[in-house]
Write a protein that holds these residues in place. Sequence first.
Motif, PDB file in Angstrom:
ATOM      1  N   ALA A  81       0.822  -1.214   0.000  1.00 50.76           N
ATOM      2  CA  ALA A  81       0.000   0.000   0.000  1.00 50.76           C
ATOM      3  C   ALA A  81       0.856   1.265   0.000  1.00 50.76           C
ATOM      4  O   ALA A  81       0.440   2.296  -0.507  1.00 50.76           O
ATOM      5  N   THR A  82       2.060   1.189   0.583  1.00 45.26           N
ATOM      6  CA  THR A  82       2.858   2.399   0.687  1.00 45.26           C
ATOM      7  C   THR A  82       4.067   2.371  -0.247  1.00 45.26           C
ATOM      8  O   THR A  82       4.810   3.332  -0.317  1.00 45.26           O
ATOM      9  N   ALA A 118       5.614   3.042  -6.122  1.00 44.07           N
ATOM     10  CA  ALA A 118       5.231   2.144  -7.198  1.00 44.07           C
ATOM     11  C   ALA A 118       6.286   2.157  -8.292  1.00 44.07           C
ATOM     12  O   ALA A 118       6.594   3.187  -8.858  1.00 44.07           O
ATOM     13  N   LEU A 135      -4.494   4.571  -8.912  1.00 42.58           N
ATOM     14  CA  LEU A 135      -4.010   4.949  -7.585  1.00 42.58           C
ATOM     15  C   LEU A 135      -4.834   6.088  -7.003  1.00 42.58           C
ATOM     16  O   LEU A 135      -5.159   6.093  -5.813  1.00 42.58           O
ATOM     17  N   ALA A 136      -5.190   7.046  -7.858  1.00 39.66           N
ATOM     18  CA  ALA A 136      -6.021   8.155  -7.384  1.00 39.66           C
ATOM     19  C   ALA A 136      -7.351   7.605  -6.868  1.00 39.66           C
ATOM     20  O   ALA A 136      -7.879   8.074  -5.859  1.00 39.66           O
ATOM     21  N   THR A 170      -7.839   4.847  -5.405  1.00 40.01           N
ATOM     22  CA  THR A 170      -7.686   4.205  -4.096  1.00 40.01           C
ATOM     23  C   THR A 170      -7.476   5.235  -3.002  1.00 40.01           C
ATOM     24  O   THR A 170      -7.237   4.885  -1.852  1.00 40.01           O
ATOM     25  N   GLY A 171      -7.513   6.526  -3.374  1.00 41.73           N
ATOM     26  CA  GLY A 171      -7.392   7.570  -2.369  1.00 41.73           C
ATOM     27  C   GLY A 171      -5.970   8.076  -2.181  1.00 41.73           C
ATOM     28  O   GLY A 171      -5.725   8.902  -1.307  1.00 41.73           O
ATOM     29  N   ARG A 172      -5.029   7.583  -2.993  1.00 40.12           N
ATOM     30  CA  ARG A 172      -3.662   8.065  -2.862  1.00 40.12           C
ATOM     31  C   ARG A 172      -3.590   9.513  -3.338  1.00 40.12           C
ATOM     32  O   ARG A 172      -4.072   9.856  -4.414  1.00 40.12           O
ATOM     33  N   ALA A 173      -3.011  10.363  -2.509  1.00 39.35           N
ATOM     34  CA  ALA A 173      -2.838  11.762  -2.902  1.00 39.35           C
ATOM     35  C   ALA A 173      -1.374  11.975  -3.244  1.00 39.35           C
ATOM     36  O   ALA A 173      -0.573  11.051  -3.130  1.00 39.35           O
ATOM     37  N   ASP A 174      -1.024  13.170  -3.658  1.00 43.61           N
ATOM     38  CA  ASP A 174       0.372  13.513  -3.865  1.00 43.61           C
ATOM     39  C   ASP A 174       1.029  12.589  -4.897  1.00 43.61           C
ATOM     40  O   ASP A 174       2.132  12.113  -4.705  1.00 43.61           O
ATOM     41  N   LEU A 175       0.308  12.339  -5.982  1.00 40.71           N
ATOM     42  CA  LEU A 175       0.835  11.435  -7.002  1.00 40.71           C
ATOM     43  C   LEU A 175       1.795  12.176  -7.927  1.00 40.71           C
ATOM     44  O   LEU A 175       1.685  13.382  -8.139  1.00 40.71           O
TER      45      LEU A 175
END
Length: 328
Positions: free
Chosen positions: A209-210, A213, A252-253, A255-260
């Motif tokens: 998850a962290t 990628a 990824l966005a 799934t709620g990931r910010a700061d991509l």
Amino acid sequence: MSLKADLTSADLNEIRQSALGAADPLGVAADLADAARDGRLADPQDAGLALTLAAEIAESRSKLDAALRYVDGALEAYGKRDDSPAAGARALRARILFRAGRGDEAFAEIEPLRPLLTQYPDAPAYITAALAVGNRGREAETWLTEAVQEVLAERGATEPADADDAGVLFFLLQQRHRLRHALGRQHDTHDNLAERLETRLANASARAATAPAEDLVFWPRPEFDRLAKQTEVYGATWDEHRARLERELVRLAGTGRADLAVFPGSVDALTRQAGVGGDPVTGENRSAYATTLATGAARIPWPPERNGSCWCGSGLKYKKCCLPRSRS
Ligand SMILES: [Zn+2]
Ligand SMILES: [Zn+2]
């Protein structure tokens, strides 16, 4: 409420997720059963699945007669199939019978499924669930223990490295571990193994998850052309490379990931990462390089403004360049 025509397997799975929160779950169950009976499923093979789902919904509302009717329909639809979905429907039938206080019939339904414990990864869960509902925790414990011992004996002495490696053994150990906690048992060696595998699995998912990628390494056009002589793992063409990145970023966005961001790579740096005589394009080196990049300063934030210039450096507007690639 009425379901649309030609329900696909994906629709059925979605209904599985949402039906219990629906305003009229029993209506959904009845519609599912109708759809199966009237041949309104995209794949007629899904009739068993639709009826099983209807039975689960009815069971959850304590409508046991309806649940039993639906599950009988499911078993009829499965016919002679003895794969895991069909076995799961049998276990469900046993569970409903247990709930209805018909313990002997229920046990007669579930007992023949016992050999499947070591065959299907989801069998330990549905068999244990049925026995637990019937207050047959002791039988479940014995069945699971013997199945664990059987699989361990087949594997030999080596401890599985992780849940994947353990396969069905992992699911047996996991169900057994939970059940024994519920029964108030002390840990034994199998429980210790279960806990080690569960911990490793939890750690691996947390890492995934962290993880920076690897998929977010971006090769600008000239670098991509150089790299393309050595490997196609980043895409057969630059368009494909950019499309993959765009899709991954959108995912990824979601799934709620910010700061991509994407991380621009250089072939020289990738080669340096491999060291003298090393092969730059092995999975190991690429992944080490991705980690180096992800912790470095060079990053191209994503997404750009729709009318801003595209992240890929083509000079075109984002909406005319990589934005539509995520849909290709
Ligand atoms: Zn434990
Ligand atoms: Zn672009």
